[in-house]
Design an enzyme around this catalytic site. Structure first.
Site, PDB file in Angstrom:
ATOM      1  N   GLU A  63       0.821  -1.222   0.000  1.00 31.49           N
ATOM      2  CA  GLU A  63       0.000   0.000   0.000  1.00 31.49           C
ATOM      3  C   GLU A  63       0.851   1.267   0.000  1.00 31.49           C
ATOM      4  O   GLU A  63       0.534   2.238  -0.694  1.00 31.49           O
ATOM      5  CB  GLU A  63      -0.946   0.031   1.201  1.00 31.49           C
ATOM      6  CG  GLU A  63      -2.175  -0.861   1.073  1.00 31.49           C
ATOM      7  CD  GLU A  63      -1.892  -2.303   1.471  1.00 31.49           C
ATOM      8  OE1 GLU A  63      -0.726  -2.628   1.814  1.00 31.49           O
ATOM      9  OE2 GLU A  63      -2.833  -3.112   1.443  1.00 31.49           O
TER      10      GLU A  63
ATOM     11  N   HIS B 168     -11.096  -5.977  10.078  1.00 34.19           N
ATOM     12  CA  HIS B 168     -11.916  -5.852   8.863  1.00 34.19           C
ATOM     13  C   HIS B 168     -13.206  -5.108   9.171  1.00 34.19           C
ATOM     14  O   HIS B 168     -14.225  -5.317   8.518  1.00 34.19           O
ATOM     15  CB  HIS B 168     -12.234  -7.228   8.273  1.00 34.19           C
ATOM     16  CG  HIS B 168     -11.032  -7.971   7.776  1.00 34.19           C
ATOM     17  ND1 HIS B 168     -10.137  -8.586   8.616  1.00 34.19           N
ATOM     18  CD2 HIS B 168     -10.556  -8.177   6.527  1.00 34.19           C
ATOM     19  CE1 HIS B 168      -9.172  -9.162   7.904  1.00 34.19           C
ATOM     20  NE2 HIS B 168      -9.403  -8.914   6.625  1.00 34.19           N
TER      21      HIS B 168
END
Lengths: 327, 341
Positions: B77, B144
């Site tokens: 990322e 998550h």
């Protein structure tokens, strides 16, 4: 590294390389002097000893290419067309500086018209940015190249490896110039990595790497020209590891007493500008008078830049909130 | 619908369009922008090929637009968000998918240190969008389920949007892609396939920085965003039986914040409840409460109250997550208390 003598570039290129290095050193010295005289603002950095890398690599780029230099690459900003006026004014936080007082010393000195991506302290963010710029050239089918500078220190970050890997996977037209100047602030290479050559880190990602004497401007320039040509032809990224030495402290406040005197002396004898001047005199590309002329031209240009910067206005405090967002 | 409208756009007055899910609206916005503008490219983990992303937002995109425009990224990322900045500096309009908003931290430097500061420092626009699937309530565990919007609202130079309806999901994404600044676009995972709504066809934009009155009401104002908008509307419907007329303001954009809309509603009702699923401590709601206290203190009939997630990692097991997360029942209880004040 310097085993096979390179063919000399054309005389006008030799003079260019020399002239830009002298301008870089003159400006760097003058900035250091300003700070020692208490005329500086905040801190600043010297790139003394890195002139051959910044100039040699920077001059290998074409007008449409982009580069993401760092804080020791004053010469690269100059060869891309940032004037000494705008640079000194930036260092002094004036409205006429590249960042109009927004960012410090050599940070943020970006100008996309000149193909320069502004620098941020979080190294090597400029490397992944350059990879993205290179990917955009591929996407658009433009024959352009992106060059990034990184140091030995930042080569230990995860991002260095992430960006190299991404460049390799994408076959990005990227030239990565690694300035191995032996120290990350006060930490010597031996405490940063267990390998001798940062170039080995390229091999891990499938990025060909070449090692050059970073104090030999023709060697740097030649390696950069080859890497740029290869990238432009679709050959993917190349890393050039330039071995050099940071001749002053990390920043102006730092006396760098932690660097052994004999190490500095070893590199002082290999000063990139002294060496190149001797070589050009020996080759007859320049004579003593030519040397003096360049010295004087550079000194005059730097003096004019200091005068310009010191007489420039400070930014208006009422403007402090301006420019956070693009309109 | 009861109560005055305070001059906001009429609630649910959407232009005729197609009914679709929240996630389909995101997909449609992205597809339409890519068809319209060749500078729009997509990159992220697993977004390409026949796979089309962990949530399938870009399914079929590689077939239509090609691998060079729909780029699978290695698990990096920090590097690929940085690369998106480089692309944006060169004039492309990259749309980055971080697979879960929780993982955005691995690219934090690239966002808050570099992309966000470029325009202020040296005048360079960075027109990218990060799509960040956020929020929980669906037993996805600590990594998550997060709502990390406050970190980005705290960062000068970014814009932050959180659509709550399919129409806004489309309109805000199109606006974000066309915006010349870096925009973090938080998607509400629990709404992806559970929420359907009319979505205007074609070139539908929603201005960034404008709130939407999701429900008009005169007694108590609920200020919220994302999936909590729907919990608040459900609570408001329950409270009709109590004779409490609740307005619900859907902020849609957290940065810039529609301070005018917040203050107007605070003044009109005198009682404000601020809600978000993110943990309450130092969350966006604290800033909104402070704004109202600063600007409208003498118009309040009660202190501004806040409901947010607890100051714990988002827990996995349903009873634990339910204890963590605000819902319509807790909202209704808090509104009753405010109305009685």
């Amino acid at each position: 590294m310097g085993d096979i003598p390179l063919p000399a570039p054309p005389p006008e290129t030799q003079l260019d390389l020399y002239r830009w290095m002298v301008l870089t050193r003159t400006l760097d010295d003058r900035i250091m002097a300003l700070w020692k005289q208490g005329r500086g603002v905040g801190g600043t950095f010297s790139g003394k000893g890195h002139e051959a890398i910044a100039v040699g690599a920077g001059l290998a780029l074409g007008a449409d290419d982009v580069v993401a230099p760092m804080h020791r690459d004053l010469g690269c900003y100059l060869v891309r067309g940032l004037t000494p006026e705008r640079i000194v004014a930036n260092q002094l936080g004036r409205i006429t500086g590249v960042t109009a007082g927004r960012d410090a010393n050599l940070h943020g000195m970006g100008d996309l018209e000149l193909g320069i991506i502004g620098f941020v302290s979080h190294l090597p963010q400029s490397m992944s940015t350059a990879v993205g710029a290179a990917m955009s050239f591929t996407y658009r089918g433009e024959p352009r190249v992106a060059m990034a500078f990184a140091g030995d220190g930042s080569s230990s970050t995860g991002l260095f490896h992430e960006a190299l890997n991404l460049a390799a996977v994408q076959r990005a037209p990227l030239v990565l110039v690694v300035e191995n100047n032996q120290y990350a602030y006060s930490t010597p290479l031996s405490q940063q990595m267990a390998i001798d050559d940062i170039a080995d880190r390229g091999a891990a990602h499938g990025v060909p790497a070449t090692i050059v004497d970073g104090n030999n401007v023709e060697e740097v320039h030649s390696a950069a020209l080859s890497a740029v040509a290869k990238a432009r032809a679709g050959g993917g990224p190349t890393m050039i590891e330039c071995k050099t030495m940071r001749m002053l402290g990390h920043a102006i406040h730092d006396g760098a007493e932690y660097v052994p005197a004999e190490l500095l002396e070893h590199w002082r004898r290999r000063d990139p500008i002294d060496r190149y001047r001797k070589r050009l005199l020996k080759r007859g590309v320049i004579d003593d008078e030519g040397v003096s002329t360049i010295d004087k031209e550079c000194a005059d240009a730097v003096e004019a830049a200091v005068e310009f910067a010191e007489s420039s206005e400070w930014p208006d405090p009422a403007s402090v909130e301006r420019g956070v967002y693009a309109p | 619908m009861t109560g005055a409208n305070f001059g906001f756009a009429a609630p649910t007055a959407e232009a005729a369009g197609t009914e679709m899910t929240y996630i389909a609206a995101i997909s449609e916005a992205l597809r339409e922008e890519m068809r319209r503008d060749g500078d729009v490219v997509v990159l992220g983990e697993d977004v390409g090929g026949s796979f089309g992303g962990a949530f399938k937002v870009t399914q079929g995109f590689a077939d239509e637009f090609g691998d060079r425009r729909v780029m699978n990224m290695p698990m990096t990322e920090n590097a690929f968000i940085g690369a998106a900045t480089g692309m944006a500096l060169m004039g492309l309009r990259p749309v980055v998918e971080v697979q879960f908003a929780d993982f955005i931290t691995t690219g934090f430097d690239a966002i808050v240190q570099f992309a966000a500061t470029n325009h202020y420092r040296w005048g360079a626009a960075v027109p990218w969008v990060i799509r960040a699937p956020a929020d929980g309530g669906i037993s996805s565990g600590p990594f998550h389920s997060q709502n990390p919007e406050a970190w980005f609202v705290h960062t000068p130079g970014l814009k932050v949007v959180v659509p709550a309806t399919p129409a806004d999901a489309k309109g805000l994404l199109i606006s974000a892609i066309r915006d010349d600044n870096p925009v973090v676009y938080f998607e509400s995972k629990p709404l992806y396939r559970s929420l359907r709504g009319e979505v205007p066809e074609g070139d539908h934009t929603v201005p960034i920085g404008r709130a939407r009155l999701a429900r008009a009401g005169t007694d108590v104002a609920v200020v919220t965003y994302g999936a909590m908008v729907h919990q608040a509307v459900t609570a408001a419907q329950t409270l009709e039986a109590d004779g409490i007329d609740v307005a619900v303001l859907d902020l849609r954009s957290l940065k810039p914040l529609d301070t005018e809309a917040v203050l107007e509603l605070a003044v009109a009702t005198g009682r404000v409840l601020v809600i978000h699923a993110a943990n309450r401590l130092a969350g966006v709601g604290a800033e909104i409460a402070a704004l109202i206290a600063d600007e409208a203190f003498d118009r309040l009939d009660a202190p501004v109250r806040r409901i947010g997630g607890l100051d714990v990692p988002v827990p996995f097991s349903p009873p634990l997550e339910a204890a963590y997360r605000p819902d319509a029942t807790r909202i209704a209880d808090e509104v009753r208390a405010l109305a009685r004040w």
